[in-house]
Every structure is written in structure tokens, then in C-alpha cells.
Design a protein around this motif. Structure first.
Motif, PDB file in Angstrom:
ATOM      1  N   LYS A   1       0.827  -1.203   0.000  1.00 46.71           N
ATOM      2  CA  LYS A   1       0.000   0.000   0.000  1.00 46.71           C
ATOM      3  C   LYS A   1       0.867   1.261   0.000  1.00 46.71           C
ATOM      4  O   LYS A   1       1.974   1.255   0.522  1.00 46.71           O
ATOM      5  CB  LYS A   1      -0.921   0.001   1.213  1.00 46.71           C
ATOM      6  N   TYR A   2       0.344   2.310  -0.611  1.00 48.12           N
ATOM      7  CA  TYR A   2       1.020   3.607  -0.576  1.00 48.12           C
ATOM      8  C   TYR A   2       0.002   4.688  -0.233  1.00 48.12           C
ATOM      9  O   TYR A   2      -1.195   4.549  -0.508  1.00 48.12           O
ATOM     10  CB  TYR A   2       1.701   3.904  -1.912  1.00 48.12           C
ATOM     11  N   SER A   3       0.480   5.757   0.342  1.00 42.18           N
ATOM     12  CA  SER A   3      -0.385   6.885   0.682  1.00 42.18           C
ATOM     13  C   SER A   3       0.083   8.186   0.041  1.00 42.18           C
ATOM     14  O   SER A   3      -0.678   9.141  -0.053  1.00 42.18           O
ATOM     15  CB  SER A   3      -0.462   7.069   2.206  1.00 42.18           C
ATOM     16  N   ASP A   4       1.349   8.196  -0.414  1.00 37.47           N
ATOM     17  CA  ASP A   4       1.928   9.408  -1.001  1.00 37.47           C
ATOM     18  C   ASP A   4       2.612   9.031  -2.311  1.00 37.47           C
ATOM     19  O   ASP A   4       3.576   8.269  -2.331  1.00 37.47           O
ATOM     20  CB  ASP A   4       2.939  10.014  -0.027  1.00 37.47           C
ATOM     21  N   ILE A   5       2.118   9.566  -3.418  1.00 45.66           N
ATOM     22  CA  ILE A   5       2.622   9.172  -4.730  1.00 45.66           C
ATOM     23  C   ILE A   5       4.064   9.616  -4.928  1.00 45.66           C
ATOM     24  O   ILE A   5       4.864   8.908  -5.568  1.00 45.66           O
ATOM     25  CB  ILE A   5       1.718   9.724  -5.854  1.00 45.66           C
ATOM     26  N   GLU A   6       4.443  10.768  -4.385  1.00 44.43           N
ATOM     27  CA  GLU A   6       5.820  11.241  -4.538  1.00 44.43           C
ATOM     28  C   GLU A   6       6.780  10.369  -3.736  1.00 44.43           C
ATOM     29  O   GLU A   6       7.901  10.088  -4.181  1.00 44.43           O
ATOM     30  CB  GLU A   6       5.932  12.703  -4.114  1.00 44.43           C
ATOM     31  N   ALA A   7       6.339   9.939  -2.561  1.00 43.98           N
ATOM     32  CA  ALA A   7       7.160   9.034  -1.756  1.00 43.98           C
ATOM     33  C   ALA A   7       7.335   7.700  -2.474  1.00 43.98           C
ATOM     34  O   ALA A   7       8.408   7.078  -2.433  1.00 43.98           O
ATOM     35  CB  ALA A   7       6.534   8.822  -0.380  1.00 43.98           C
ATOM     36  N   LEU A   8       6.275   7.252  -3.154  1.00 45.33           N
ATOM     37  CA  LEU A   8       6.354   6.002  -3.920  1.00 45.33           C
ATOM     38  C   LEU A   8       7.352   6.146  -5.068  1.00 45.33           C
ATOM     39  O   LEU A   8       8.157   5.244  -5.317  1.00 45.33           O
ATOM     40  CB  LEU A   8       4.975   5.626  -4.458  1.00 45.33           C
ATOM     41  N   LYS A   9       7.310   7.278  -5.761  1.00 40.98           N
ATOM     42  CA  LYS A   9       8.276   7.508  -6.843  1.00 40.98           C
ATOM     43  C   LYS A   9       9.702   7.453  -6.318  1.00 40.98           C
ATOM     44  O   LYS A   9      10.588   6.851  -6.944  1.00 40.98           O
ATOM     45  CB  LYS A   9       8.009   8.859  -7.504  1.00 40.98           C
ATOM     46  N   SER A  10       9.929   8.073  -5.176  1.00 34.66           N
ATOM     47  CA  SER A  10      11.262   8.076  -4.574  1.00 34.66           C
ATOM     48  C   SER A  10      11.694   6.668  -4.190  1.00 34.66           C
ATOM     49  O   SER A  10      12.849   6.273  -4.409  1.00 34.66           O
ATOM     50  CB  SER A  10      11.264   8.983  -3.340  1.00 34.66           C
ATOM     51  N   ASN A  11      10.757   5.894  -3.652  1.00 37.39           N
ATOM     52  CA  ASN A  11      11.052   4.516  -3.259  1.00 37.39           C
ATOM     53  C   ASN A  11      11.418   3.662  -4.469  1.00 37.39           C
ATOM     54  O   ASN A  11      12.402   2.908  -4.441  1.00 37.39           O
ATOM     55  CB  ASN A  11       9.847   3.916  -2.529  1.00 37.39           C
ATOM     56  N   LEU A  12      10.652   3.780  -5.525  1.00 34.55           N
ATOM     57  CA  LEU A  12      10.930   2.986  -6.721  1.00 34.55           C
ATOM     58  C   LEU A  12      12.237   3.419  -7.381  1.00 34.55           C
ATOM     59  O   LEU A  12      12.947   2.589  -7.958  1.00 34.55           O
ATOM     60  CB  LEU A  12       9.772   3.090  -7.711  1.00 34.55           C
ATOM     61  N   LYS A  13      12.546   4.700  -7.297  1.00 36.33           N
ATOM     62  CA  LYS A  13      13.823   5.183  -7.836  1.00 36.33           C
ATOM     63  C   LYS A  13      14.985   4.525  -7.103  1.00 36.33           C
ATOM     64  O   LYS A  13      15.989   4.121  -7.718  1.00 36.33           O
ATOM     65  CB  LYS A  13      13.896   6.698  -7.701  1.00 36.33           C
ATOM     66  N   SER A  14      14.867   4.389  -5.791  1.00 37.49           N
ATOM     67  CA  SER A  14      15.934   3.769  -4.998  1.00 37.49           C
ATOM     68  C   SER A  14      16.050   2.276  -5.264  1.00 37.49           C
ATOM     69  O   SER A  14      17.074   1.666  -4.975  1.00 37.49           O
ATOM     70  CB  SER A  14      15.691   4.012  -3.507  1.00 37.49           C
ATOM     71  N   GLU A  15      14.991   1.674  -5.819  1.00 33.93           N
ATOM     72  CA  GLU A  15      14.972   0.240  -6.090  1.00 33.93           C
ATOM     73  C   GLU A  15      15.096  -0.070  -7.578  1.00 33.93           C
ATOM     74  O   GLU A  15      14.829  -1.188  -8.008  1.00 33.93           O
ATOM     75  CB  GLU A  15      13.661  -0.380  -5.561  1.00 33.93           C
ATOM     76  N   GLU A  16      15.526   0.895  -8.384  1.00 29.43           N
ATOM     77  CA  GLU A  16      15.484   0.731  -9.834  1.00 29.43           C
ATOM     78  C   GLU A  16      16.348  -0.426 -10.340  1.00 29.43           C
ATOM     79  O   GLU A  16      16.066  -0.993 -11.400  1.00 29.43           O
ATOM     80  CB  GLU A  16      15.882   2.029 -10.539  1.00 29.43           C
ATOM     81  N   ASP A  17      17.371  -0.817  -9.596  1.00 30.03           N
ATOM     82  CA  ASP A  17      18.200  -1.953 -10.015  1.00 30.03           C
ATOM     83  C   ASP A  17      17.479  -3.282  -9.874  1.00 30.03           C
ATOM     84  O   ASP A  17      17.948  -4.298 -10.393  1.00 30.03           O
ATOM     85  CB  ASP A  17      19.494  -1.995  -9.201  1.00 30.03           C
ATOM     86  N   ASN A  18      16.359  -3.281  -9.166  1.00 28.16           N
ATOM     87  CA  ASN A  18      15.577  -4.507  -8.981  1.00 28.16           C
ATOM     88  C   ASN A  18      14.333  -4.550  -9.859  1.00 28.16           C
ATOM     89  O   ASN A  18      13.610  -5.540  -9.853  1.00 28.16           O
ATOM     90  CB  ASN A  18      15.141  -4.640  -7.508  1.00 28.16           C
ATOM     91  N   ILE A  19      14.084  -3.464 -10.602  1.00 21.78           N
ATOM     92  CA  ILE A  19      12.832  -3.331 -11.340  1.00 21.78           C
ATOM     93  C   ILE A  19      13.097  -3.272 -12.838  1.00 21.78           C
ATOM     94  O   ILE A  19      13.920  -2.494 -13.306  1.00 21.78           O
ATOM     95  CB  ILE A  19      12.071  -2.074 -10.887  1.00 21.78           C
ATOM     96  N   GLN A  20      12.378  -4.099 -13.585  1.00 20.71           N
ATOM     97  CA  GLN A  20      12.488  -4.097 -15.044  1.00 20.71           C
ATOM     98  C   GLN A  20      11.491  -3.137 -15.675  1.00 20.71           C
ATOM     99  O   GLN A  20      11.856  -2.309 -16.495  1.00 20.71           O
ATOM    100  CB  GLN A  20      12.239  -5.511 -15.583  1.00 20.71           C
ATOM    101  N   CYS A  21      10.225  -3.246 -15.306  1.00 19.41           N
ATOM    102  CA  CYS A  21       9.184  -2.400 -15.884  1.00 19.41           C
ATOM    103  C   CYS A  21       8.290  -1.837 -14.778  1.00 19.41           C
ATOM    104  O   CYS A  21       8.017  -2.520 -13.791  1.00 19.41           O
ATOM    105  CB  CYS A  21       8.290  -3.190 -16.848  1.00 19.41           C
ATOM    106  N   VAL A  22       7.844  -0.614 -14.977  1.00 19.46           N
ATOM    107  CA  VAL A  22       6.821  -0.018 -14.125  1.00 19.46           C
ATOM    108  C   VAL A  22       5.588   0.208 -14.990  1.00 19.46           C
ATOM    109  O   VAL A  22       5.617   0.989 -15.946  1.00 19.46           O
ATOM    110  CB  VAL A  22       7.287   1.307 -13.505  1.00 19.46           C
TER     111      VAL A  22
END
Length: 348
Positions: free
Chosen positions: A291-312
């Protein structure tokens, strides 16, 4: 051999692959060649239970579409192919989905290099035949394609795909050669609750295609607080028959038993389980959510995990997102891990 000769050869290969799709192109071809590849498809299906007819058909159709003259010319137009010294590039391929290493194979040859291929034992029937067909339509490729089951030797650079564990071995073993080393990655989807039925239907394809075994398959959802899964479950229902396929059903039953014994909270509909979990890689027949409550916080989180993510996968989340239903239909210029393979090859 000039670039256009190489491009034309792959166009002919795409026309050959079309013979095994619902819309075959009219070409002059020896029926024995068609029968030969049909036999390889049969062997691939028998050897790997995850290579169902539907998944093989989808892979062949996807590559047929990619290998059009228009797509190949558009892709290659972005590079300078003035290659001074052709090299030999080794490719260590994965075997999770049919022809998963084909893009690397294509990239090496279209760049003008020679290729040395070490295939996964899970996907060893199709590419070898297609390579022979490529040599058949363009003799200039003869001597530039080699397969091996032995220790790799006599190469100048390497492209290797594997798990996080094997990647560490690759990084050590190939530390003295130019390399692209690919590790585990997963794909995620961002939901807002405002998705259309068509978007959620597309998301179901992103989840279930290839049984979820590919790095481009969505294995995790990000949902807002108080998200209602009813529309999601209605949209994925079109994939209900997947539970009738034994390997998938066995994984579903096993993972469900583990969750129940562990007293994990989950939702399930008879062929898919939804479980809250911070991890990216979910087991077969399971999708994680967070779950997320803040879209900007989610963007920041996914940016920090970009080496683990292929597609968004999302709609209006950011400029690099992929539309719902499109993860398993990449273009030639959609590179794995966002590493431009052709640029790497042309700089060797």
C-alpha cells in the motif's frame, strides 16, 4: 557483409517465423524447412513443460512483428555501424521463456560481430534451428554463429543473464572482459483505483503471460489505502483456465498450502493469490502488493529500487512507465535493464 544485408536476412527470418502464427506471410519456402521447425517446437514443448503451445505461439508472433523491415530500419537508424574490427561476443542465455536470449543474438549479429552462444538446457531447441535458417537465407552469416556446451573460450566480450547468485560468479569470472551482466529483476504495477476494465484486463496479461516467469511480468502491485480488489479479480478472470495446466496448478497448490500453514493473510480466487509483501519477486500463482499513501514518496522509493525493477506499469505515473498490457510486447529498442546493448557492442 553490409548492414542492409544483415537487416534483410532478419526480415526473411521474421517472414519464416510468421509461418507458425495465425497470419503467415506469403513466401517461397521449402516445406521441409517448415516441418523441421515444427519438430523443434514439439521438442521444446516436450522438454520444458512451461513452454506451452500458447506461450510458444505468443513468442513467435512477437518476434514476427519485431522483425519487420520498418522496425529493423527504425532501430538501426540510431547507430553508426562503421565497425572497424569485428569481435566475437559470447552470450550466456537464460531459459525462463521461449527465445528469451534472441534479442542479444540479434544485437550481436546486426552489429557485425560474431556470436558464441551458450544456451540454457531449458531452451535449447529453437534458436539453433533459426540460426541455421539465417545462414540459409544469408550465407554471409556462415562462420559467424557458433553454439557450445563446453567452457566458453575465444571471445572478446560477454553478455550473460542469470540469477543474482550466478551474476556474482559472472562478474568475477568475466572481470577482465567487457561485459553486460544481467541479474534478477521484476516488474511492478501502480494502481490508483481509477483503472478501466480494459487496463486491468491488460494488467492480467502482464501478470499471467509466460506463467509470470519473465522479468517483464508484473509480480507486485502498489495500491492506495482501502483499495477494493473486486474490479481487479473480475478483470483477471479471463485467465481462469490457467489452473488446468498441471505445472501451474502444482505451484498454486503448493504455495497456497505454505501460506495457509504459515497463517499468512491473503486473497485468492481459485487460480491466483494476492499477498501483502514488501518483496518484488513473488512465487508462481502469486502476486504481492504493497500500500502507498503518497505518490511522490512512492516515486522516490521505486527510484531507490530501480536496479531490482524491469518495468513499471502505470497510467500517468512517470515518463518511463509502460502501458497496461504491454510488458511482454517490447520494441527492439526497449533494452533489458535499460542497458543499450547495441551501443555496448559498437564500442568494443
Amino acid at each position: 557483409m553490409e548492414l542492409q544485408q544483415r537487416v534483410n536476412a532478419f526480415v526473411k527470418l521474421g517472414e519464416f517465423l510468421s509461418q507458425f502464427t495465425e497470419s503467415p506471410k506469403t513466401i517461397d519456402i521449402d516445406n521441409a524447412l517448415v516441418d523441421g521447425f515444427k519438430h523443434q517446437l514439439k521438442l521444446a514443448k516436450e522438454h520444458n513443460g512451461w513452454f506451452s503451445k500458447n506461450n510458444l505461439d505468443f513468442s513467435l508472433t512477437s518476434w514476427t512483428d519485431c522483425l519487420s523491415l520498418e522496425n529493423l530500419n527504425q532501430w538501426t537508424s540510431h547507430y553508426d555501424f562503421d565497425l572497424k574490427t569485428p569481435k566475437t561476443v559470447a552470450i550466456i542465455m537464460a531459459g525462463n521463456i521461449p527465445l528469451v536470449g534472441f534479442h542479444d543474438f540479434l544485437s550481436v549479429l546486426i552489429s557485425g560481430h560474431s556470436v558464441l552462444i551458450k544456451q540454457s538446457s531449458n531452451d535449447k531447441h529453437l534458436l539453433h534451428y533459426l540460426a541455421k535458417y539465417l545462414e540459409h537465407v544469408e550465407p554471409g552469416f556462415k562462420g559467424k554463429i557458433k553454439f557450445t556446451e563446453e567452457k566458453l573460450d575465444g571471445f572478446d566480450a560477454v553478455i550473460a543473464t542469470g540469477s543474482n547468485n550466478t551474476a556474482r560468479y559472472f562478474e568475477y569470472y568475466f572481470k577482465d572482459q567487457p561485459s553486460i551482466i544481467r541479474k534478477n529483476r521484476n516488474s511492478v504495477a501502480i494502481l490508483t483505483g481509477n483503472e478501466t476494465e480494459a487496463q486491468l484486463s491488460g494488467l492480467s496479461d502482464d501478470i499471467f503471460r509466460y506463467y509470470g516467469l519473465g522479468c517483464r511480468n508484473v509480480s507486485k502491485l502498489y495500491i492506495p489505502e482501502n483499495y477494493n480488489f473486486d474490479a481487479f479479480f473480475n478483470a483477471v478472470y479471463k485467465w481462469k483456465d490457467i489452473i488446468n495446466e498441471s505445472k501451474y496448478a502444482n505451484n498454486y497448490d503448493y504455495n497456497k498450502a505454505v501460506y495457509i500453514m504459515s497463517e499468512f493473510d491473503m486473497l485468492e480466487n481459485g487460480f491466483l493469490m494476492i499477498k501483502e509483501d514488501k518483496s518484488f519477486g513473488s512465487p508462481i500463482a502469486t502476486v504481492f502488493y504493497e500500500k502507498y499513501s503518497d505518490i511522490e514518496a512512492l516515486k522516490s522509493n521505486l527510484k531507490s529500487e530501480e536496479d531490482n525493477i524491469q518495468c513499471v506499469v502505470a497510467n500517468g505515473f512517470d515518463s518511463s512507465e509502460i502501458a497496461f498490457g504491454q510488458t511482454q510486447e517490447p520494441k527492439l529498442w526497449d533494452y533489458a535493464d535499460n542497458v543499450d546493448t547495441v551501443d555496448f557492442l559498437l564500442k568494443l
